[in-house]
Design a protein around this motif. Structure first.
Motif, PDB file in Angstrom:
ATOM      1  N   ASN A 184      45.586  36.591  31.702  1.00  0.00           N
ATOM      2  CA  ASN A 184      44.605  37.340  30.913  1.00  0.00           C
ATOM      3  C   ASN A 184      45.236  38.139  29.780  1.00  0.00           C
ATOM      4  O   ASN A 184      44.530  38.527  28.851  1.00  0.00           O
ATOM      5  CB  ASN A 184      43.783  38.248  31.816  1.00  0.00           C
ATOM      6  N   ASN A 231      39.686  37.889  23.348  1.00  0.00           N
ATOM      7  CA  ASN A 231      38.235  37.907  23.391  1.00  0.00           C
ATOM      8  C   ASN A 231      37.690  37.748  21.986  1.00  0.00           C
ATOM      9  O   ASN A 231      38.142  38.411  21.061  1.00  0.00           O
ATOM     10  CB  ASN A 231      37.720  39.213  23.996  1.00  0.00           C
ATOM     11  N   SER A 267      34.010  37.588  19.855  1.00  0.00           N
ATOM     12  CA  SER A 267      32.565  37.733  19.881  1.00  0.00           C
ATOM     13  C   SER A 267      32.079  37.831  18.442  1.00  0.00           C
ATOM     14  O   SER A 267      32.810  38.237  17.542  1.00  0.00           O
ATOM     15  CB  SER A 267      32.150  38.964  20.683  1.00  0.00           C
TER      16      SER A 267
END
Length: 149
Positions: A74, A79, A81
């Motif tokens: 991770n 990420n 968006s």
């Protein structure tokens, strides 16, 4: 072989004792030469009593190892968006258009994000204002860095 995830051998977790390999039986080693049958039987009974605890400890170590691998993975994930109004390109592979060959474009667009539906899915419209017929996942989109005209 001892597994790094739980710290035990699969044989010992299954059969509740360590294995003696055939090479050790044929050749006299300290482990096979100094065996006392009565003490060995008592040790096997103790192993039987403690096997559940040993299995629980192995399961705890395995969960810890999986958490460490997940944490490592991770840290490398970015990420992404988009907000309504952002311009994006969509993958040709995901849109299932005809194959343009090895030298063809990999991305098409730009498209405008009209709605963020959650969990990485978006509704898009093209430059003419027509809405695309289905939702698109974030893994098939990438940010377009051109200014609106």
């Amino acid at each position: 072989m001892i597994k790094s995830s739980n710290g035990d051998t699969p044989f010992s977790l299954t059969y509740r004792t360590e294995a003696v390999i055939p090479a050790e039986i044929r050749m006299p080693t300290f482990r096979t030469a100094e065996v006392n049958v009565d003490e060995n039987d008592e040790a096997l009974e103790i192993n039987l009593d403690l096997i559940e605890e040993k299995r629980e400890q192995a399961a705890i170590r395995e969960v810890k190892s999986k958490r460490q691998m997940e944490k490592y993975y991770n840290t490398k994930v970015r990420n992404t968006s988009f907000k309504p109004g952002d311009l994006v390109y969509r993958s040709n592979e995901a849109s299932r258009v005809e194959d343009t060959g090895k030298l063809g474009p990999k991305w098409e667009g730009p498209y405008e994000v009209t709605e963020a539906l959650g969990k990485g899915s978006y509704k898009l419209k093209d430059r003419d204002g027509r809405e695309l017929p289905r939702t698109w996942n974030v893994c098939n989109l990438k940010k377009c860095y051109i200014h609106k005209m």
